[in-house]
Design a protein around this motif. Structure first.
Motif, short mmCIF file in Angstrom:
data_model
loop_
_atom_site.label_atom_id
_atom_site.label_comp_id
_atom_site.label_asym_id
_atom_site.label_seq_id
_atom_site.Cartn_x
_atom_site.Cartn_y
_atom_site.Cartn_z
N VAL A 5 1.63 2.75 5.46
CA VAL A 5 2.08 3.96 4.74
C VAL A 5 3.43 3.68 4.09
O VAL A 5 3.66 4.02 2.92
CB VAL A 5 2.15 5.17 5.69
CG1 VAL A 5 2.86 6.34 5.04
CG2 VAL A 5 0.75 5.57 6.14
N GLU A 6 4.32 3.05 4.84
CA GLU A 6 5.65 2.74 4.31
C GLU A 6 5.57 1.77 3.13
O GLU A 6 6.26 1.95 2.13
CB GLU A 6 6.52 2.17 5.42
CG GLU A 6 7.95 1.96 5.01
CD GLU A 6 8.83 1.47 6.14
OE1 GLU A 6 9.93 0.97 5.83
OE2 GLU A 6 8.43 1.55 7.32
N VAL A 7 4.73 0.75 3.25
CA VAL A 7 4.58 -0.22 2.16
C VAL A 7 4.09 0.47 0.89
O VAL A 7 4.61 0.24 -0.20
CB VAL A 7 3.63 -1.37 2.56
CG1 VAL A 7 3.21 -2.21 1.36
CG2 VAL A 7 4.27 -2.24 3.63
N GLU A 8 3.09 1.34 1.04
CA GLU A 8 2.58 2.03 -0.15
C GLU A 8 3.64 2.94 -0.76
O GLU A 8 3.78 3.00 -1.98
CB GLU A 8 1.33 2.84 0.20
CG GLU A 8 0.71 3.47 -1.04
CD GLU A 8 -0.65 4.08 -0.82
OE1 GLU A 8 -1.16 4.69 -1.77
OE2 GLU A 8 -1.22 3.94 0.29
N GLU A 9 4.41 3.63 0.06
CA GLU A 9 5.49 4.50 -0.45
C GLU A 9 6.54 3.68 -1.21
O GLU A 9 6.99 4.09 -2.28
CB GLU A 9 6.14 5.27 0.69
CG GLU A 9 5.27 6.37 1.26
CD GLU A 9 5.87 7.01 2.51
OE1 GLU A 9 6.95 6.57 2.98
OE2 GLU A 9 5.24 7.97 3.03
N VAL A 10 6.89 2.52 -0.65
CA VAL A 10 7.88 1.66 -1.31
C VAL A 10 7.34 1.14 -2.63
O VAL A 10 8.06 1.12 -3.64
CB VAL A 10 8.30 0.50 -0.38
CG1 VAL A 10 9.10 -0.56 -1.13
CG2 VAL A 10 9.10 1.03 0.81
N LEU A 11 6.08 0.73 -2.66
CA LEU A 11 5.48 0.26 -3.92
C LEU A 11 5.49 1.36 -4.98
O LEU A 11 5.89 1.13 -6.12
CB LEU A 11 4.03 -0.19 -3.68
CG LEU A 11 3.83 -1.54 -3.02
CD1 LEU A 11 2.35 -1.74 -2.68
CD2 LEU A 11 4.33 -2.65 -3.92
N LEU B 276 7.14 -1.97 -17.77
CA LEU B 276 5.83 -2.63 -17.74
C LEU B 276 4.70 -1.61 -17.71
O LEU B 276 3.69 -1.76 -18.40
CB LEU B 276 5.72 -3.56 -16.53
CG LEU B 276 6.55 -4.83 -16.56
CD1 LEU B 276 6.38 -5.59 -15.24
CD2 LEU B 276 6.18 -5.71 -17.73
N THR B 277 4.87 -0.58 -16.91
CA THR B 277 3.86 0.46 -16.81
C THR B 277 3.69 1.18 -18.15
O THR B 277 2.56 1.47 -18.56
CB THR B 277 4.22 1.48 -15.71
OG1 THR B 277 4.41 0.76 -14.48
CG2 THR B 277 3.15 2.52 -15.52
N GLU C 206 7.89 3.80 -9.94
CA GLU C 206 8.40 5.00 -10.61
C GLU C 206 9.88 4.93 -10.94
O GLU C 206 10.34 5.65 -11.83
CB GLU C 206 8.13 6.22 -9.74
CG GLU C 206 6.65 6.53 -9.59
CD GLU C 206 6.37 7.62 -8.57
OE1 GLU C 206 7.33 8.22 -8.03
OE2 GLU C 206 5.19 7.88 -8.31
N THR C 207 10.66 4.08 -10.25
CA THR C 207 12.11 4.10 -10.43
C THR C 207 12.72 2.80 -10.94
O THR C 207 13.79 2.83 -11.54
CB THR C 207 12.83 4.47 -9.11
OG1 THR C 207 12.51 3.49 -8.11
CG2 THR C 207 12.40 5.85 -8.63
N ASP C 208 12.10 1.67 -10.69
CA ASP C 208 12.66 0.41 -11.14
C ASP C 208 12.49 0.30 -12.66
O ASP C 208 11.38 0.39 -13.16
CB ASP C 208 11.94 -0.76 -10.45
CG ASP C 208 12.50 -2.10 -10.87
OD1 ASP C 208 11.97 -2.65 -11.87
OD2 ASP C 208 13.44 -2.58 -10.23
N PRO C 209 13.60 0.13 -13.39
CA PRO C 209 13.51 0.11 -14.86
C PRO C 209 12.54 -0.93 -15.40
O PRO C 209 11.81 -0.66 -16.36
CB PRO C 209 14.95 -0.20 -15.31
CG PRO C 209 15.80 0.18 -14.16
CD PRO C 209 14.97 -0.02 -12.92
N TYR C 210 12.51 -2.10 -14.80
CA TYR C 210 11.60 -3.14 -15.29
C TYR C 210 10.15 -2.75 -15.06
O TYR C 210 9.32 -2.86 -15.95
CB TYR C 210 11.92 -4.47 -14.60
CG TYR C 210 11.01 -5.59 -15.06
CD1 TYR C 210 11.12 -6.11 -16.35
CD2 TYR C 210 10.04 -6.12 -14.22
CE1 TYR C 210 10.28 -7.12 -16.78
CE2 TYR C 210 9.21 -7.14 -14.65
CZ TYR C 210 9.34 -7.63 -15.93
OH TYR C 210 8.50 -8.63 -16.35
#
Length: 104
Positions: free
Chosen positions: A80-86, A99-100, A91-95
């Motif tokens: 659950v934690e891994v999915e939340e971090v991904l 890409l998205t 959603e927040t990392d500019p790079y």
């Protein structure tokens, strides 16, 4: 064998625009259709062909990551934690955000 560059001949320009990148990616994906057993390639093919949108592609890529042996073998709380971090990174990392956005 002698190779000589003729004076006055110019080299073709390389198109570095986003459209050219998408075209190259599309050609590589078309060439890779023989490898449709690869789930990442299959997702890319569906995205390029318009059968899924970028949000669906991201969700499927996360699902593929979560089903990898190492992650699948982890305790549920860690999964659950891994999915939340991904998802937070996407959603927040500019790079990753850029890409998205290029997937659309």
């Amino acid at each position: 064998m002698d190779i000589k560059i003729q004076p006055g001949k110019s080299l073709p320009k390389i198109d570095t625009s986003a459209d050219a990148s998408v075209q190259v990616a599309s050609e590589k994906i078309d060439a890779g259709k023989a490898e449709e057993n690869d789930p990442i390639t299959a997702i890319a093919v569906e995205l390029v062909e318009g059968r899924i949108d970028s949000a669906q592609a991201v969700n499927r890529l996360i699902a593929e990551t979560m089903s990898m042996d190492m992650v699948a073998a982890a305790p549920e709380s860690l999964r659950v934690e891994v999915e939340e971090v991904l998802r937070a990174a996407i959603e927040t990392d500019p790079y990753l955000v850029s890409l998205t956005q290029k997937l659309d």
